[in-house]
Each structure stands twice: as structure tokens, then as C-alpha cells.
Design a protein around this motif. Structure first.
Motif, PDB file in Angstrom:
ATOM      1  N   ALA A 145       1.072  -1.290   0.189  1.00  0.00           N
ATOM      2  CA  ALA A 145       0.116   0.078   0.040  1.00  0.00           C
ATOM      3  C   ALA A 145       1.218   1.290  -0.429  1.00  0.00           C
ATOM      4  CB  ALA A 145      -0.841   0.364   1.592  1.00  0.00           C
ATOM      5  N   LEU A 146       0.335   2.354  -0.955  1.00  0.00           N
ATOM      6  CA  LEU A 146       1.250   3.542  -0.285  1.00  0.00           C
ATOM      7  C   LEU A 146       0.373   4.153   0.505  1.00  0.00           C
ATOM      8  CD1 LEU A 146       2.469   5.413  -2.034  1.00  0.00           C
ATOM      9  CD2 LEU A 146       1.010   6.400  -3.806  1.00  0.00           C
ATOM     10  N   PRO A 147       1.177   3.852   1.448  1.00  0.00           N
ATOM     11  CA  PRO A 147       0.819   5.584   2.910  1.00  0.00           C
ATOM     12  C   PRO A 147       0.392   6.820   2.440  1.00  0.00           C
ATOM     13  CG  PRO A 147       3.260   4.057   3.141  1.00  0.00           C
ATOM     14  CD  PRO A 147       2.885   4.090   1.519  1.00  0.00           C
ATOM     15  N   ASP A 148      -0.264   7.222   3.498  1.00  0.00           N
ATOM     16  CA  ASP A 148      -0.445   8.498   3.106  1.00  0.00           C
ATOM     17  C   ASP A 148       0.049   9.832   3.336  1.00  0.00           C
ATOM     18  OD1 ASP A 148      -3.556   7.923   3.004  1.00  0.00           O
ATOM     19  OD2 ASP A 148      -3.866   8.446   5.241  1.00  0.00           O
ATOM     20  N   ALA A 149       1.368   9.951   3.618  1.00  0.00           N
ATOM     21  CA  ALA A 149       3.208  10.479   3.793  1.00  0.00           C
ATOM     22  C   ALA A 149       2.714  10.331   2.292  1.00  0.00           C
ATOM     23  CB  ALA A 149       3.344  10.512   5.123  1.00  0.00           C
ATOM     24  N   VAL A 150       3.159   9.675   1.488  1.00  0.00           N
ATOM     25  CA  VAL A 150       4.067   9.305   0.672  1.00  0.00           C
ATOM     26  C   VAL A 150       3.219   9.820  -0.483  1.00  0.00           C
ATOM     27  CG1 VAL A 150       5.285   7.387  -1.044  1.00  0.00           C
ATOM     28  CG2 VAL A 150       5.356   7.733   1.456  1.00  0.00           C
ATOM     29  N   TYR A 151       2.213   9.495   0.095  1.00  0.00           N
ATOM     30  CA  TYR A 151       1.466  10.041  -1.160  1.00  0.00           C
ATOM     31  C   TYR A 151       1.000  11.311  -1.573  1.00  0.00           C
ATOM     32  CZ  TYR A 151      -3.068  11.445  -3.611  1.00  0.00           C
ATOM     33  OH  TYR A 151      -4.295  12.725  -4.445  1.00  0.00           O
ATOM     34  N   ASP A 152       0.897  12.629  -0.474  1.00  0.00           N
ATOM     35  CA  ASP A 152       0.274  13.975  -0.375  1.00  0.00           C
ATOM     36  C   ASP A 152       1.845  14.203  -0.421  1.00  0.00           C
ATOM     37  OD1 ASP A 152      -2.002  13.367   0.702  1.00  0.00           O
ATOM     38  OD2 ASP A 152      -1.322  13.603   2.955  1.00  0.00           O
ATOM     39  N   GLU A 153       3.209  13.795  -0.420  1.00  0.00           N
ATOM     40  CA  GLU A 153       4.666  13.813  -0.729  1.00  0.00           C
ATOM     41  C   GLU A 153       4.557  13.984  -2.704  1.00  0.00           C
ATOM     42  OE1 GLU A 153       9.345  12.729  -0.268  1.00  0.00           O
ATOM     43  OE2 GLU A 153       8.184  12.547   1.112  1.00  0.00           O
ATOM     44  N   ILE A 154       3.492  13.228  -3.180  1.00  0.00           N
ATOM     45  CA  ILE A 154       3.710  13.372  -4.739  1.00  0.00           C
ATOM     46  C   ILE A 154       3.216  13.903  -5.257  1.00  0.00           C
ATOM     47  CG2 ILE A 154       3.306  11.880  -6.768  1.00  0.00           C
ATOM     48  CD1 ILE A 154       5.014   9.146  -4.653  1.00  0.00           C
ATOM     49  N   ALA A 155       1.954  14.515  -4.739  1.00  0.00           N
ATOM     50  CA  ALA A 155       0.760  14.608  -4.493  1.00  0.00           C
ATOM     51  C   ALA A 155       1.224  16.503  -5.020  1.00  0.00           C
ATOM     52  CB  ALA A 155      -0.963  14.668  -4.256  1.00  0.00           C
ATOM     53  N   THR A 156       1.993  16.869  -4.344  1.00  0.00           N
ATOM     54  CA  THR A 156       2.596  18.356  -4.495  1.00  0.00           C
ATOM     55  C   THR A 156       4.116  18.721  -4.342  1.00  0.00           C
ATOM     56  OG1 THR A 156       3.347  18.105  -2.244  1.00  0.00           O
ATOM     57  CG2 THR A 156       1.598  18.241  -2.292  1.00  0.00           C
ATOM     58  N   ILE A 157       4.377  17.838  -5.307  1.00  0.00           N
ATOM     59  CA  ILE A 157       5.798  17.822  -6.222  1.00  0.00           C
ATOM     60  C   ILE A 157       4.880  18.642  -7.469  1.00  0.00           C
ATOM     61  CG2 ILE A 157       6.991  16.965  -8.240  1.00  0.00           C
ATOM     62  CD1 ILE A 157       6.915  13.725  -6.192  1.00  0.00           C
ATOM     63  N   PRO A 158       6.090  19.827  -8.023  1.00  0.00           N
ATOM     64  CA  PRO A 158       5.215  20.772  -8.712  1.00  0.00           C
ATOM     65  C   PRO A 158       5.373  20.084 -10.096  1.00  0.00           C
ATOM     66  CG  PRO A 158       7.220  21.869  -6.943  1.00  0.00           C
ATOM     67  CD  PRO A 158       7.364  20.729  -7.001  1.00  0.00           C
ATOM     68  N   GLY A 159       4.489  20.131 -10.638  1.00  0.00           N
ATOM     69  CA  GLY A 159       4.376  19.764 -12.109  1.00  0.00           C
ATOM     70  C   GLY A 159       3.385  18.917 -11.759  1.00  0.00           C
ATOM     71  N   VAL A 160       3.099  17.944 -10.386  1.00  0.00           N
ATOM     72  CA  VAL A 160       2.006  17.753 -10.900  1.00  0.00           C
ATOM     73  C   VAL A 160       0.640  17.852 -11.274  1.00  0.00           C
ATOM     74  CG1 VAL A 160       0.881  15.197  -9.073  1.00  0.00           C
ATOM     75  CG2 VAL A 160       3.523  15.457 -10.080  1.00  0.00           C
ATOM     76  N   MET A 161      -0.323  17.238 -11.667  1.00  0.00           N
ATOM     77  CA  MET A 161      -1.446  18.277 -11.760  1.00  0.00           C
ATOM     78  C   MET A 161      -2.846  17.327 -11.041  1.00  0.00           C
ATOM     79  SD  MET A 161      -1.243  19.354 -15.970  1.00  0.00           S
ATOM     80  CE  MET A 161      -0.560  18.142 -16.061  1.00  0.00           C
ATOM     81  N   SER A 162      -2.606  15.907 -10.841  1.00  0.00           N
ATOM     82  CA  SER A 162      -3.622  15.072 -10.027  1.00  0.00           C
ATOM     83  C   SER A 162      -2.835  13.842  -9.934  1.00  0.00           C
ATOM     84  CB  SER A 162      -4.667  15.368 -10.688  1.00  0.00           C
ATOM     85  OG  SER A 162      -4.528  14.124 -12.482  1.00  0.00           O
ATOM     86  N   ALA A 163      -3.079  13.416  -8.927  1.00  0.00           N
ATOM     87  CA  ALA A 163      -2.952  12.229  -8.184  1.00  0.00           C
ATOM     88  C   ALA A 163      -3.959  11.169  -8.086  1.00  0.00           C
ATOM     89  CB  ALA A 163      -1.865  12.356  -7.362  1.00  0.00           C
ATOM     90  N   ARG A 164      -3.627   9.981  -8.311  1.00  0.00           N
ATOM     91  CA  ARG A 164      -4.925   9.344  -7.697  1.00  0.00           C
ATOM     92  C   ARG A 164      -4.313   7.583  -6.769  1.00  0.00           C
ATOM     93  NH1 ARG A 164      -8.911   6.128 -10.503  1.00  0.00           N
ATOM     94  NH2 ARG A 164      -8.384   6.897 -12.074  1.00  0.00           N
ATOM     95  N   ARG A 165      -4.530   6.962  -6.243  1.00  0.00           N
ATOM     96  CA  ARG A 165      -4.374   6.009  -5.653  1.00  0.00           C
ATOM     97  C   ARG A 165      -5.589   5.389  -5.933  1.00  0.00           C
ATOM     98  NH1 ARG A 165      -2.907   6.591   0.387  1.00  0.00           N
ATOM     99  NH2 ARG A 165      -4.554   8.159  -0.156  1.00  0.00           N
ATOM    100  N   ILE A 166      -5.429   3.987  -6.561  1.00  0.00           N
ATOM    101  CA  ILE A 166      -6.351   2.535  -6.505  1.00  0.00           C
ATOM    102  C   ILE A 166      -5.410   1.377  -6.149  1.00  0.00           C
ATOM    103  CG2 ILE A 166      -7.333   1.512  -9.078  1.00  0.00           C
ATOM    104  CD1 ILE A 166      -6.484   3.963 -10.646  1.00  0.00           C
ATOM    105  N   SER A 167      -6.298   0.540  -5.210  1.00  0.00           N
ATOM    106  CA  SER A 167      -6.202  -0.389  -4.661  1.00  0.00           C
ATOM    107  C   SER A 167      -7.351  -2.112  -4.910  1.00  0.00           C
ATOM    108  CB  SER A 167      -6.547  -0.378  -2.771  1.00  0.00           C
ATOM    109  OG  SER A 167      -6.150   0.494  -2.016  1.00  0.00           O
ATOM    110  N   THR A 168      -6.351  -3.017  -5.452  1.00  0.00           N
ATOM    111  CA  THR A 168      -6.578  -3.696  -5.318  1.00  0.00           C
ATOM    112  C   THR A 168      -7.918  -4.418  -4.811  1.00  0.00           C
ATOM    113  OG1 THR A 168      -5.518  -5.056  -4.166  1.00  0.00           O
ATOM    114  CG2 THR A 168      -5.006  -5.157  -6.028  1.00  0.00           C
TER     115      THR A 168
END
Length: 389
Positions: free
Chosen positions: A366-389
Motif C-alpha cells: 500500500a502507498l502510505p498517506d504521507a508518501v502520497y501527499d508528498e508526490i501529489a505536491t511535487i511541482p508539476g503534478v496536476m493530479s494523483a490518484r491511488r487505486i487499490s486492488t
């Protein structure tokens, strides 16, 4: 549960592709994950905050604010080729209407009065004014050799016509599907000089606006016919009517009535019937529904007009999908964030299209919330989404 808002009446066969256990579909949904539409003009409507995708049950997307959606990382899907046969058949009808002067002949017959014997005599006396010509040996020029253009070209060959085509963006796959009998024109101008009929099958963009204008209409033969079943704006109505009035053009057939052309005796203007068959509406709705479903459930992109095609089978425990600007080191930043958290990347795909890119990552955990939030706020990222099985 995903929410899909419909802005037009959509074929039930398409809507049936959304599993009721995972999708809520309706015209009254406010905060939608996806929007599905046909001709509704979206430019002035507020966009839902959670909007992830837009699907046009057709080919053209001029009614959709693609640029604004791209900046939000929202792919816009369409249905290329799903209505191709319907449009091709209408073009063939247009060829025959023009060649046999059917508009004038029909109107003449409708105005006949008197007994049947009197009408018969009037027919024999008046029919010479509507004598036409046959299609074999005539030159059909096709501008735009996508799914529709290729079918039109092949139909012309079947009718015994000589077909020439022009498309500077013809793909290798498209070329494979095009008959070797279709001659390639060096330019639009070269095509116009040769054509007895010219049929346009291009999107409306800056490069295609007013392809027929005061200058290019002069390249056509005075016996030529222009057919526009592509987009309003591809032809400059003022220039075309001027040519018709001056006897420098035989006829104009289009799917876009305007005050300038709709009552002209040498024009047949139809009420945007190109894709108006039940089969085409079903095909478009089914294709777009499947595209939206695959994107929402799996993050896959196919037939988007603004993002690259990325279709990858699901592997791993969690999938991260990122729409980002096509800039250096984006993949490096995403993978570094995961590496710092001790996450193992099972698969990673990154593709770009112009200024936009799309990154898909399958993880073994699983992708932890903290890592997801870090990636989502990288300059140039317009949208990010997690999809679990």
C-alpha cells in the motif's frame, strides 16, 4: 462508488457498461468523478472539484474545455471511428445528391400541379434542367485520412472514382488500413486543383479553420463540389457562397446550416446528421463508457485527446496514477519519494504527449498517506490518484 454525470441523453447500451455496484450514473449528479456527454457545450459550466475524466460519445471535442481540463490533469476521452460508417454513408449520399442534382429535381417535382397526364408532360419538358453525371472516373479528394476519411476514400474507390488524399498526420497504422489505390497529394492545394469532389474529415483547429476560403476556393474547378461533414468552420461560408453565385463552383453539401447557406439553391445543408444513427450512437456510447470505466477503475488511458495512451495490466497491491507536466526528473522525484519510504516498485510506465505526461506505478504494498501527499505536491503534478486492488 464512482459517480458519472450525463449531460446529454446517452445510449442505454453504453450506460449498461457501468456496473451498478460500482457506478452511480445520472443527469442530476453534482460532484461527479466523470462526465459523459455528446453535444452539450461545457465551456461555461463549473467543473466539479473531484472531476477525474470527461468522455465525449463522439469524435469532436470542440464543445469541451480541453485546455482547462488538461491543466487539472483530467483526460478527455472520445470515440474515434465509432461513428465512421454513419458519416461515410452520409458523404456517399452527398456525392449522389450533387452528381444527380437531386435537390433541384426534388423541388421541381414537388411543385408540379395538374392532372397526372399534365404532370407527366411537365416532367418530360422540365427534366433536362436537372440532368446530372455519373461518378466513375471522377476525382474524389479526401482531406483527412482518419477512420472516417479512410472509409470515404474506400467508398469512392468502390464507386469507380479516382481517389486522392491528403493528411500530414497520417499514422503508420492508418496508412496500413488505407488502400494502395488512394493516391497521395503533396498538399491541400494540389488536391483541390484535381478534385471533382472534395470531402473534409478533419478536426476544427487553427490549421484547419477556413481551409476553403477566398483564396483556396479559386483552386477548385468550376464544376467541383465541396462536402463538409466534419466541422462548422472548416469552410468559410462567405467565400463559398460567393463562388457559387459567380458560377465558379457546382454545389456545396454540409451538415451545418447557417443563414448564409441554408436557403441557397446550390447548397444542401443538413441538421448535423453525420453521426445520427442508432448504431453510431450505440457504438460511441459503448466505446466511451468502457474508456471511462477502465480509467476510473484501473487508471488506464486509451483514446484521450490530451494525454498519451497508457494501458497496463494491473499488478501489485496498489496502483498510483499521476498526471504531470512533461518536465525533466518527474519520474525521478516520484520514485525517490517511494524509495525513501522503502516501497518496492513492481512496474512503472511514463509516457508523454506534448507538454503533458502520465505516470503509472504498480507497488507491491500500500502507498502510505504521507508518501502520497508528498508526490501529489511535487511541482508539476496536476493530479494523483491511488487505486487499490
Amino acid at each position: 462508488m464512482f459517480k458519472v454525470r450525463t449531460l446529454n441523453q446517452i445510449s442505454p447500451l453504453g450506460l449498461a457498461r457501468f456496473d451498478a455496484k460500482r457506478f452511480q450514473v445520472g443527469a442530476d449528479i453534482e460532484d461527479a468523478d466523470a462526465i459523459m456527454l455528446r453535444s452539450f457545450k461545457m465551456h461555461d459550466m463549473p467543473l466539479p472539484a473531484r472531476l477525474k475524466a470527461v468522455g465525449r460519445a463522439g469524435a469532436g471535442v470542440n464543445n469541451i474545455p480541453v485546455a482547462a481540463l488538461s491543466q487539472r490533469g483530467v483526460p478527455v476521452f472520445n470515440a474515434p471511428g465509432a461513428n465512421a460508417n454513419a458519416v461515410k454513408e452520409l458523404v456517399v449520399a452527398g456525392l449522389l445528391i450533387a452528381a444527380r442534382n437531386l435537390r433541384g429535381a426534388w423541388e421541381f417535382a414537388a411543385t408540379l400541379k395538374g392532372s397526372d397526364a399534365e404532370i407527366s408532360r411537365a416532367v418530360e419538358a422540365g427534366k433536362k434542367a436537372y440532368a446530372g453525371f455519373e461518378l466513375p472516373g471522377r476525382v474524389l479528394g479526401v482531406v483527412g485520412l482518419g477512420a472516417i476519411g479512410r472509409l470515404v476514400a474506400h467508398a469512392g474507390l468502390s464507386l469507380g472514382m479516382r481517389v486522392i488524399g491528403f493528411d500530414p498526420e497520417l499514422t503508420v497504422e492508418g496508412a496500413w488500413q488505407l488502400s494502395a489505390e488512394v493516391q497521395k497529394a503533396a498538399s491541400v492545394a494540389a488536391l483541390l486543383r484535381e478534385a471533382d469532389f472534395v470531402s473534409f474529415h478533419v478536426p476544427l483547429v487553427d490549421a484547419t479553420r477556413h481551409m476553403i476560403n477566398a483564396e483556396t476556393v479559386g483552386l477548385l474547378k468550376p464544376t467541383a463540389t465541396v462536402l463538409n461533414f466534419a466541422r462548422e468552420g472548416v469552410v468559410d461560408d462567405n467565400a463559398l457562397v460567393a463562388a457559387l453565385d459567380a458560377g465558379r463552383l457546382h454545389a456545396y453539401l454540409c451538415d451545418f446550416p447557417t443563414n448564409r447557406v441554408k436557403n441557397h439553391p446550390k447548397v444542401v445543408a443538413l441538421p448535423h446528421l453525420g453521426a445520427s444513427t442508432q448504431e453510431a450512437e450505440d457504438n460511441c456510447a459503448i466505446m466511451v463508457a468502457e474508456e471511462l470505466r477502465d480509467f476510473l477503475e484501473n487508471g488506464n488511458i486509451r483514446n484521450a485527446v490530451n494525454f498519451p495512451e497508457v494501458v497496463v495490466a494491473r499488478e501489485g497491491v496498489c496502483r498510483l496514477v499521476v498526471a504531470n507536466a512533461n518536465v525533466p526528473n518527474m519520474v525521478g522525484q516520484i520514485s525517490t519519494s517511494m524509495a525513501r519510504a522503502g516501497l518496492n516498485i513492481h512496474n512503472l510506465v511514463n509516457k508523454s504527449r506534448g507538454d503533458l505526461a502520465y505516470t503509472l506505478v504498480d507497488l507491491d504494498s500500500a502507498l502510505p498517506d504521507a508518501v502520497y501527499d508528498e508526490i501529489a505536491t511535487i511541482p508539476g503534478v496536476m493530479s494523483a490518484r491511488r487505486i487499490s486492488t
